[in-house]
Design a protein around this motif. Structure first.
Motif, PDB file in Angstrom:
ATOM      1  N   UNK A  73       0.845  -1.201   0.000  1.00 23.68           N
ATOM      2  CA  UNK A  73       0.000   0.000   0.000  1.00 23.68           C
ATOM      3  C   UNK A  73       0.878   1.248   0.000  1.00 23.68           C
ATOM      4  N   UNK A  74       0.594   2.154  -0.896  1.00 21.86           N
ATOM      5  CA  UNK A  74       1.328   3.413  -0.983  1.00 21.86           C
ATOM      6  C   UNK A  74       0.425   4.534  -0.483  1.00 21.86           C
ATOM      7  N   UNK A  75       0.920   5.340   0.445  1.00 21.94           N
ATOM      8  CA  UNK A  75       0.146   6.449   0.994  1.00 21.94           C
ATOM      9  C   UNK A  75       0.791   7.765   0.563  1.00 21.94           C
ATOM     10  N   UNK A  88     -10.137  -3.682   4.764  1.00 18.99           N
ATOM     11  CA  UNK A  88      -9.804  -4.853   3.949  1.00 18.99           C
ATOM     12  C   UNK A  88      -8.790  -4.502   2.862  1.00 18.99           C
ATOM     13  N   UNK A  89      -8.694  -3.227   2.511  1.00 22.35           N
ATOM     14  CA  UNK A  89      -7.748  -2.803   1.471  1.00 22.35           C
ATOM     15  C   UNK A  89      -6.300  -3.049   1.881  1.00 22.35           C
ATOM     16  N   UNK A  90      -6.061  -3.237   3.168  1.00 25.90           N
ATOM     17  CA  UNK A  90      -4.707  -3.578   3.617  1.00 25.90           C
ATOM     18  C   UNK A  90      -4.219  -4.868   2.985  1.00 25.90           C
ATOM     19  N   UNK A 128      -6.262   2.230   7.690  1.00 26.55           N
ATOM     20  CA  UNK A 128      -4.908   1.913   7.226  1.00 26.55           C
ATOM     21  C   UNK A 128      -4.038   1.259   8.285  1.00 26.55           C
ATOM     22  N   UNK A 129      -4.261   1.579   9.569  1.00 26.58           N
ATOM     23  CA  UNK A 129      -3.296   1.182  10.586  1.00 26.58           C
ATOM     24  C   UNK A 129      -3.849   0.347  11.734  1.00 26.58           C
ATOM     25  N   UNK A 130      -5.153   0.162  11.778  1.00 27.48           N
ATOM     26  CA  UNK A 130      -5.697  -0.720  12.801  1.00 27.48           C
ATOM     27  C   UNK A 130      -6.076  -2.052  12.163  1.00 27.48           C
ATOM     28  N   UNK A 131      -6.652  -2.950  12.933  1.00 27.33           N
ATOM     29  CA  UNK A 131      -6.933  -4.291  12.441  1.00 27.33           C
ATOM     30  C   UNK A 131      -7.941  -4.315  11.308  1.00 27.33           C
ATOM     31  N   UNK A 132      -7.889  -5.397  10.553  1.00 22.38           N
ATOM     32  CA  UNK A 132      -8.831  -5.600   9.460  1.00 22.38           C
ATOM     33  C   UNK A 132     -10.130  -6.136  10.054  1.00 22.38           C
ATOM     34  N   UNK A 133     -11.199  -5.375   9.886  1.00 26.69           N
ATOM     35  CA  UNK A 133     -12.459  -5.717  10.523  1.00 26.69           C
ATOM     36  C   UNK A 133     -13.635  -5.230   9.686  1.00 26.69           C
ATOM     37  N   UNK A 134     -14.728  -6.001   9.631  1.00 24.54           N
ATOM     38  CA  UNK A 134     -15.930  -5.534   8.937  1.00 24.54           C
ATOM     39  C   UNK A 134     -16.516  -4.263   9.541  1.00 24.54           C
TER      40      UNK A 134
END
Length: 248
Positions: free
Chosen positions: A1-3, A222-224, A210-216
């Motif tokens: 991922x590029x920011x 989810x893009x992470x 972007x920086x916390x857990x992947x969660x619905x």
């Protein structure tokens, strides 16, 4: 991922337009996934300018829109069909038969959703998907607690989304309560993704995405997991990102 942190909204829009234009120059028959709302308006203006001044050619481009309100005819000024033609399609040389937007007044919504995904697959999939992000973390109209495996589907809009979109309507009662949206699975199958975020009110959710857990609970998180995402954030929305980016 590029920011990428842009200095302001116009800079964010120009950077996004350059990526889209570059995609079209490299592959003239690109399949683009397009977004609506206030965030991408200036990106579309920049693409129109490049088309008129430099000759960026949309004649072979195919587009699929992320979503559409249920119950609004294409003539309604608040429909995303109307938005796309007013803000973009009427001003470039794209062919109408290459434009795909969910039909919000179909009797059989499930069939419309299935056919929409089938059309995307028949065109070879989406090469570049443009996304905004809602204050609750939604992408498209995929609200919190969406199933990540969802394809194009009918969505019940959250109160937060209804309240945010009420600014486009005369009264909040006029805001549709349902929509058709590409699902997370459909979005994640795009080869490349651009996520745009603007405004101080997006600072917390873009950090969480972007920086916390992947969660619905934050669908954009989810893009992470996607292999090619560029996130373009203007200064006000990037307030919480800077310490993390500069010390990582």
């Amino acid at each position: 991922m590029r920011v990428v942190i842009a200095k302001d909204y116009e800079d964010m829009s120009q950077r996004a337009a350059r990526i889209v234009a570059g995609q079209i120059y490299l592959k003239p028959n690109s399949v683009l996934g397009l977004a609506t709302g206030s965030t991408p308006i200036s990106m579309y203006k920049d693409l129109i300018r490049v088309h008129k001044e430099v000759g960026l050619d949309f004649s072979e481009v195919i587009t699929f829109n992320l979503d559409e309100y249920l119950g609004l005819p294409i003539s309604d000024e608040q429909s995303y069909y109307y938005y796309m033609f007013q803000n973009f399609f009427n001003h470039v040389n794209i062919k109408k038969e290459n434009i795909y937007i969910p039909n919000g007044i179909m009797d059989d919504v499930e069939l419309e959703c299935k056919n929409y995904d089938d059309k995307i697959q028949k065109k070879g999939g989406i090469d570049l998907q443009v996304l905004g992000i809602g204050t609750n973390g939604h992408i498209g109209f995929n609200e919190p607690d969406i199933k990540f495996e969802a394809t194009t589907h009918k969505v019940k809009l959250d109160d937060e989304t209804i309240n945010a979109n009420a600014r486009f309507f005369s009264t909040i009662e006029e805001v549709p309560r349902f929509a058709i949206s590409m699902g997370i699975k459909t979005i994640m199958h795009a080869k490349k993704i651009i996520l745009l975020a603007s405004g101080e009110n997006k600072a917390e959710v873009i950090f969480r995405a972007l920086f916390e857990g992947i969660t619905p609970e934050v669908p954009a998180s989810i893009l992470q997991l996607h292999q090619d995402v560029t996130v373009i954030v203007e200064e006000n929305a990037a307030q919480l990102l800077k310490p993390k980016l500069y010390h990582s």
